[in-house]
Design an enzyme around this catalytic site. Structure first.
Site, PDB file in Angstrom:
ATOM      1  N   PHE A   1      40.047   7.505  77.519  1.00  0.00           N
ATOM      2  CA  PHE A   1      40.985   7.066  76.492  1.00  0.00           C
ATOM      3  C   PHE A   1      41.918   8.217  76.131  1.00  0.00           C
ATOM      4  O   PHE A   1      41.474   9.353  75.951  1.00  0.00           O
ATOM      5  CB  PHE A   1      40.194   6.615  75.256  1.00  0.00           C
ATOM      6  CG  PHE A   1      41.013   5.837  74.283  1.00  0.00           C
ATOM      7  CD1 PHE A   1      41.334   4.518  74.528  1.00  0.00           C
ATOM      8  CD2 PHE A   1      41.474   6.435  73.113  1.00  0.00           C
ATOM      9  CE1 PHE A   1      42.108   3.801  73.627  1.00  0.00           C
ATOM     10  CE2 PHE A   1      42.238   5.727  72.206  1.00  0.00           C
ATOM     11  CZ  PHE A   1      42.553   4.405  72.469  1.00  0.00           C
TER      12      PHE A   1
ATOM     13  N   ARG B   1      50.224   8.103  67.118  1.00  0.00           N
ATOM     14  CA  ARG B   1      51.324   7.842  68.062  1.00  0.00           C
ATOM     15  C   ARG B   1      52.347   8.974  68.034  1.00  0.00           C
ATOM     16  O   ARG B   1      53.097   9.169  68.968  1.00  0.00           O
ATOM     17  CB  ARG B   1      52.064   6.546  67.701  1.00  0.00           C
ATOM     18  CG  ARG B   1      51.232   5.287  67.800  1.00  0.00           C
ATOM     19  CD  ARG B   1      52.135   4.071  67.651  1.00  0.00           C
ATOM     20  NE  ARG B   1      51.384   2.879  67.280  1.00  0.00           N
ATOM     21  CZ  ARG B   1      50.766   2.081  68.136  1.00  0.00           C
ATOM     22  NH1 ARG B   1      50.794   2.343  69.424  1.00  0.00           N
ATOM     23  NH2 ARG B   1      50.115   1.018  67.725  1.00  0.00           N
TER      24      ARG B   1
ATOM     25  N   GLU C   1      56.255  -0.070  79.441  1.00  0.00           N
ATOM     26  CA  GLU C   1      54.915   0.007  78.835  1.00  0.00           C
ATOM     27  C   GLU C   1      54.523   1.461  78.602  1.00  0.00           C
ATOM     28  O   GLU C   1      55.016   2.358  79.283  1.00  0.00           O
ATOM     29  CB  GLU C   1      53.882  -0.628  79.785  1.00  0.00           C
ATOM     30  CG  GLU C   1      53.391  -1.996  79.373  1.00  0.00           C
ATOM     31  CD  GLU C   1      52.485  -2.016  78.147  1.00  0.00           C
ATOM     32  OE1 GLU C   1      52.600  -1.130  77.269  1.00  0.00           O
ATOM     33  OE2 GLU C   1      51.673  -2.946  78.049  1.00  0.00           O
ATOM     34  N   ASP C   2      53.617   1.681  77.651  1.00  0.00           N
ATOM     35  CA  ASP C   2      53.085   3.034  77.462  1.00  0.00           C
ATOM     36  C   ASP C   2      52.017   3.334  78.501  1.00  0.00           C
ATOM     37  O   ASP C   2      52.000   4.389  79.119  1.00  0.00           O
ATOM     38  CB  ASP C   2      52.542   3.212  76.023  1.00  0.00           C
ATOM     39  CG  ASP C   2      51.610   2.096  75.578  1.00  0.00           C
ATOM     40  OD1 ASP C   2      51.279   1.188  76.377  1.00  0.00           O
ATOM     41  OD2 ASP C   2      51.195   2.123  74.400  1.00  0.00           O
TER      42      ASP C   2
ATOM     43  N   ASP D   1      46.515  -0.610  81.999  1.00  0.00           N
ATOM     44  CA  ASP D   1      45.063  -0.437  82.134  1.00  0.00           C
ATOM     45  C   ASP D   1      44.548  -1.526  83.078  1.00  0.00           C
ATOM     46  O   ASP D   1      44.665  -1.392  84.289  1.00  0.00           O
ATOM     47  CB  ASP D   1      44.500  -0.531  80.705  1.00  0.00           C
ATOM     48  CG  ASP D   1      43.044  -0.200  80.600  1.00  0.00           C
ATOM     49  OD1 ASP D   1      42.678   0.964  80.786  1.00  0.00           O
ATOM     50  OD2 ASP D   1      42.242  -1.113  80.321  1.00  0.00           O
TER      51      ASP D   1
ATOM     52  N   ASP E   1      48.036   5.068  70.572  1.00  0.00           N
ATOM     53  CA  ASP E   1      47.376   5.181  69.269  1.00  0.00           C
ATOM     54  C   ASP E   1      45.859   5.183  69.352  1.00  0.00           C
ATOM     55  O   ASP E   1      45.263   4.800  70.354  1.00  0.00           O
ATOM     56  CB  ASP E   1      47.802   4.008  68.385  1.00  0.00           C
ATOM     57  CG  ASP E   1      47.191   2.691  68.865  1.00  0.00           C
ATOM     58  OD1 ASP E   1      47.253   2.415  70.086  1.00  0.00           O
ATOM     59  OD2 ASP E   1      46.641   1.959  68.037  1.00  0.00           O
TER      60      ASP E   1
HETATM   61  P1  5GP Z   1      46.091  -3.932  79.809  1.00  0.00           P
HETATM   62  O1  5GP Z   1      46.651  -5.261  79.445  1.00  0.00           O
HETATM   63  O2  5GP Z   1      46.796  -3.264  80.957  1.00  0.00           O
HETATM   64  O3  5GP Z   1      44.597  -3.995  80.052  1.00  0.00           O
HETATM   65  O4  5GP Z   1      46.185  -3.051  78.521  1.00  0.00           O
HETATM   66  C1  5GP Z   1      47.284  -2.301  78.199  1.00  0.00           C
HETATM   67  C2  5GP Z   1      47.192  -1.866  76.755  1.00  0.00           C
HETATM   68  O5  5GP Z   1      45.873  -1.347  76.447  1.00  0.00           O
HETATM   69  C3  5GP Z   1      48.129  -0.707  76.483  1.00  0.00           C
HETATM   70  O6  5GP Z   1      49.426  -1.155  76.143  1.00  0.00           O
HETATM   71  C4  5GP Z   1      47.425  -0.009  75.343  1.00  0.00           C
HETATM   72  O7  5GP Z   1      47.767  -0.623  74.121  1.00  0.00           O
HETATM   73  C5  5GP Z   1      45.953  -0.244  75.589  1.00  0.00           C
HETATM   74  N1  5GP Z   1      45.317   0.923  76.248  1.00  0.00           N
HETATM   75  C6  5GP Z   1      44.744   0.960  77.464  1.00  0.00           C
HETATM   76  N2  5GP Z   1      44.256   2.194  77.743  1.00  0.00           N
HETATM   77  C7  5GP Z   1      44.529   2.959  76.653  1.00  0.00           C
HETATM   78  C8  5GP Z   1      44.289   4.346  76.327  1.00  0.00           C
HETATM   79  O8  5GP Z   1      43.718   5.160  77.073  1.00  0.00           O
HETATM   80  N3  5GP Z   1      44.743   4.750  75.096  1.00  0.00           N
HETATM   81  C9  5GP Z   1      45.378   3.939  74.220  1.00  0.00           C
HETATM   82  N4  5GP Z   1      45.762   4.457  73.070  1.00  0.00           N
HETATM   83  N5  5GP Z   1      45.620   2.622  74.500  1.00  0.00           N
HETATM   84  C10 5GP Z   1      45.200   2.150  75.704  1.00  0.00           C
END
Ligand code: 5GP
Length: 181
Positions: free
Chosen positions: A158, A171, A104-105, A108, A165
Site C-alpha cells: 500500500f 494526499r 488514474e492515480d 490495482d 490517500d
Molecule cells: P482497482 O479498481 O484498480 O482495483 O482500484 C483502483 C483504486 O484502488 C485506486 O484508484 C485507489 O483508490 C485504490 N488503491 C489501490 N491500491 C492502492 C494503494 O496502494 N494506495 C492507495 N492509497 N490506494 C490504492
C-alpha cells in the site's frame, strides 16, 4: 529517509518528488507525441488523480489542445461478479467522437478502469486510453485495464502521497511512501 506514521502504520519514502516529476514528464512526452494531431479529452478520476493530472497536463507539449473533465466512481468490491459502477460525480462532458484519456492515480485490480472504459465506449468515445501514475501489475485481474501510459510500476504494498490517500488523508504528501510491516 523520510517517514510518516498514520493510524498505527509506518510508511517510508519510496519515490522522491524529483523521481515522481521525472516519471510524470516521461508520460506527458509520450502522450504529446501520440496526440499531437488530436484534441484529447482527459477524464480525471477523483479523488486521487487530481495531483497527477495537474502535473501531467502542464507537462504536455504547448501545442497540444486538450480538455479536462472529472468523474468520481465507486466499484462494488466482493459483491456480484457483474459489479456495477456507481457514479458519485457523473461525467459532465460529451465524450461522443472524442479521443478520451482516463487519468488514474493507481491501477490495482483494474476493475475501475475495466468498467469505466466500457462506460465511455458505450457513450460513443472514438478511442479510450488510460494513463496512471502507478500500476500494480501483479494485482491486475482485467486484461483490458492494462494502462497505456504508466508512470511507474509498483509492487503490491500500500502506498500513499501525491493524491493517494489513507482513509482520505495524506494526499498532500509531495513524495510517495510505502507501508512497512
Ligand atoms: P482497482 O479498481 O484498480 O482495483 O482500484 C483502483 C483504486 O484502488 C485506486 O484508484 C485507489 O483508490 C485504490 N488503491 C489501490 N491500491 C492502492 C494503494 O496502494 N494506495 C492507495 N492509497 N490506494 C490504492
Amino acid at each position: 529517509m523520510r517517514s510518516i506514521d498514520e493510524q498505527g502504520y509506518h510508511f517510508e519514502e519510496w519515490l522522491t518528488p524529483a523521481q515522481i516529476a521525472k516519471d510524470v514528464q516521461q508520460v506527458a512526452d509520450q502522450i504529446s507525441a501520440d496526440y499531437k494531431d488530436k484534441e484529447p479529452l482527459f477524464v480525471i478520476v477523483l479523488n486521487g488523480a487530481f495531483v497527477f493530472a495537474a502535473d501531467l497536463i502542464r507537462g504536455l507539449d504547448k501545442d497540444i489542445r486538450c480538455e479536462e473533465t472529472f468523474i468520481r466512481v465507486s466499484s462494488y468490491y466482493g459483491m456480484q461478479t457483474t459489479g456495477q459502477l456507481q457514479f458519485i460525480v457523473p461525467l459532465q462532458q460529451v465524450v461522443e467522437n472524442r479521443d478520451v484519456i482516463i487519468v488514474e492515480d493507481i491501477v490495482d485490480t483494474g476493475l475501475t478502469i475495466h468498467q469505466l472504459k466500457a462506460h465511455l465506449r458505450g457513450l460513443g468515445a472514438s478511442s479510450v486510453r488510460v494513463t496512471t501514475m502507478l500500476f500494480k501489475p501483479n494485482k491486475l485481474e482485467y486484461d483490458d485495464a492494462k494502462p497505456d501510459y504508466i508512470g511507474r510500476e509498483v509492487t503490491d504494498e500500500f502506498v500513499i502521497g501525491c493524491g493517494l490517500d489513507f482513509d482520505g488523508f495524506r494526499r498532500n504528501l509531495d513524495a510517495i511512501y510505502k507501508v512497512k510491516e
